[in-house]
Motif scaffolding. Structure first.
Motif, PDB file in Angstrom:
ATOM      1  N   PHE A 203       0.823  -1.211   0.000  1.00 23.56           N
ATOM      2  CA  PHE A 203       0.000   0.000   0.000  1.00 23.56           C
ATOM      3  C   PHE A 203       0.858   1.263   0.000  1.00 23.56           C
ATOM      4  O   PHE A 203       0.475   2.281  -0.599  1.00 23.56           O
ATOM      5  N   ALA A 204       2.013   1.216   0.664  1.00 21.96           N
ATOM      6  CA  ALA A 204       2.878   2.400   0.719  1.00 21.96           C
ATOM      7  C   ALA A 204       3.341   2.833  -0.669  1.00 21.96           C
ATOM      8  O   ALA A 204       3.624   4.010  -0.888  1.00 21.96           O
ATOM      9  N   ASP A 205       3.418   1.898  -1.620  1.00 22.96           N
ATOM     10  CA  ASP A 205       3.816   2.244  -2.978  1.00 22.96           C
ATOM     11  C   ASP A 205       2.695   2.950  -3.739  1.00 22.96           C
ATOM     12  O   ASP A 205       2.948   3.617  -4.745  1.00 22.96           O
ATOM     13  N   LEU A 206       1.462   2.786  -3.281  1.00 23.53           N
ATOM     14  CA  LEU A 206       0.313   3.290  -4.021  1.00 23.53           C
ATOM     15  C   LEU A 206      -0.487   4.336  -3.266  1.00 23.53           C
ATOM     16  O   LEU A 206      -1.454   4.875  -3.823  1.00 23.53           O
ATOM     17  N   HIS A 207      -0.111   4.615  -2.008  1.00 23.02           N
ATOM     18  CA  HIS A 207      -0.977   5.484  -1.209  1.00 23.02           C
ATOM     19  C   HIS A 207      -1.062   6.888  -1.789  1.00 23.02           C
ATOM     20  O   HIS A 207      -2.082   7.569  -1.641  1.00 23.02           O
ATOM     21  N   GLY A 208      -0.002   7.368  -2.460  1.00 26.47           N
ATOM     22  CA  GLY A 208      -0.044   8.707  -3.039  1.00 26.47           C
ATOM     23  C   GLY A 208      -1.090   8.832  -4.119  1.00 26.47           C
ATOM     24  O   GLY A 208      -1.914   9.760  -4.107  1.00 26.47           O
ATOM     25  N   ILE A 209      -1.068   7.894  -5.066  1.00 28.96           N
ATOM     26  CA  ILE A 209      -2.022   7.970  -6.164  1.00 28.96           C
ATOM     27  C   ILE A 209      -3.442   7.679  -5.690  1.00 28.96           C
ATOM     28  O   ILE A 209      -4.422   8.240  -6.190  1.00 28.96           O
ATOM     29  N   ILE A 210      -3.578   6.805  -4.684  1.00 32.74           N
ATOM     30  CA  ILE A 210      -4.907   6.520  -4.127  1.00 32.74           C
ATOM     31  C   ILE A 210      -5.451   7.751  -3.405  1.00 32.74           C
ATOM     32  O   ILE A 210      -6.636   8.093  -3.528  1.00 32.74           O
ATOM     33  N   THR A 211      -4.582   8.423  -2.652  1.00 31.27           N
ATOM     34  CA  THR A 211      -5.002   9.646  -1.963  1.00 31.27           C
ATOM     35  C   THR A 211      -5.427  10.718  -2.950  1.00 31.27           C
ATOM     36  O   THR A 211      -6.448  11.395  -2.769  1.00 31.27           O
TER      37      THR A 211
END
Length: 226
Positions: A203-211
């Motif tokens: 999730f840490a790899d994707l949290h920026g784009i998800i946010t």
């Protein structure tokens, strides 16, 4: 379009969000793609135990401290088990052993400072790294000392000087300066472009784009409501 922003303020916020979404999307997509397509290699060994299990012939310098430790070790010890696969190079043959190791014919075992000097010379000549060093050393720290005759009065005068240089970090700085050009060669392979530290995406790899996506959807709903 299902939603068209009305008013200057709303259009300004929507435009900034779209630009930010585009830039961050490109950056995240590029980084994630790089993680998936990076070249992968498998190290044949990265510790003395793995070297013994692999059984590769390993070069050592004749009558060096490492060679003597290997020959004096018990058969049950890890160095004793390494004894059957060592290639001993002595005299003028030492250069041949170094060249063979650089060419990938066999690994070699040596003192860290000596190996760093070899890597430095090879890197200065070719401009690239051809070898790697195990990330796990097995002989522990090595003491560098001056030798004096027994009963020498110089020992008590030199000891405080050496101790002061060591504790202040000057000795470590002097040793490291000689290898400044080959610093990249001394890094673990996992920290270079060719990485063996592959892992599943979290999730840490994707949290920026998800946010970013969540903020956009929330803003869309708010603007529609008003």
């Amino acid at each position: 379009m299902p939603w068209e922003p009305r008013g200057r303020a709303v259009r300004l916020v929507a435009g900034l969000w779209m630009v930010a979404a585009f830039l961050l999307g490109v950056v995240y997509r590029s980084n994630l793609k790089a993680m998936l397509i990076v070249q992968s290699i498998t190290l044949p060994f990265d510790s003395i135990e793995e070297l013994v299990e692999a059984g590769f012939p390993t070069a050592v310098v004749k009558d060096s401290s490492i060679h003597r430790d290997i020959m004096a070790a018990d058969d049950e010890e890890i160095l004793g088990r390494l004894r059957k696969q060592i290639l001993v190079y002595g005299g003028k043959k030492v250069i041949e052993g170094i060249v063979n190791s650089l060419d990938g014919l066999h690994p070699c075992i040596g003192i860290t400072t000596a190996l760093q000097d070899i890597i430095q010379s090879d890197f200065s000549r070719l401009g690239r790294c051809r070898v790697y060093m195990m990330s796990n050393s097995f002989l522990g720290p090595l003491s560098l000392s001056f030798a004096f005759p027994k009963g020498s009065t110089l020992k008590h005068q030199v000891d405080p000087i050496i101790r002061g240089l060591r504790e202040s970090g000057v000795l470590a700085k002097i040793l490291s300066k000689s290898d400044f050009k080959a610093t990249v060669c001394l890094k673990p392979i996992s920290s270079s472009l060719i990485s063996t530290n592959h892992r599943p995406l979290i999730f840490a790899d994707l949290h920026g784009i998800i946010t970013l996506y969540s903020v956009g959807k929330f803003s869309d709903a708010v603007f529609k409501y008003f």
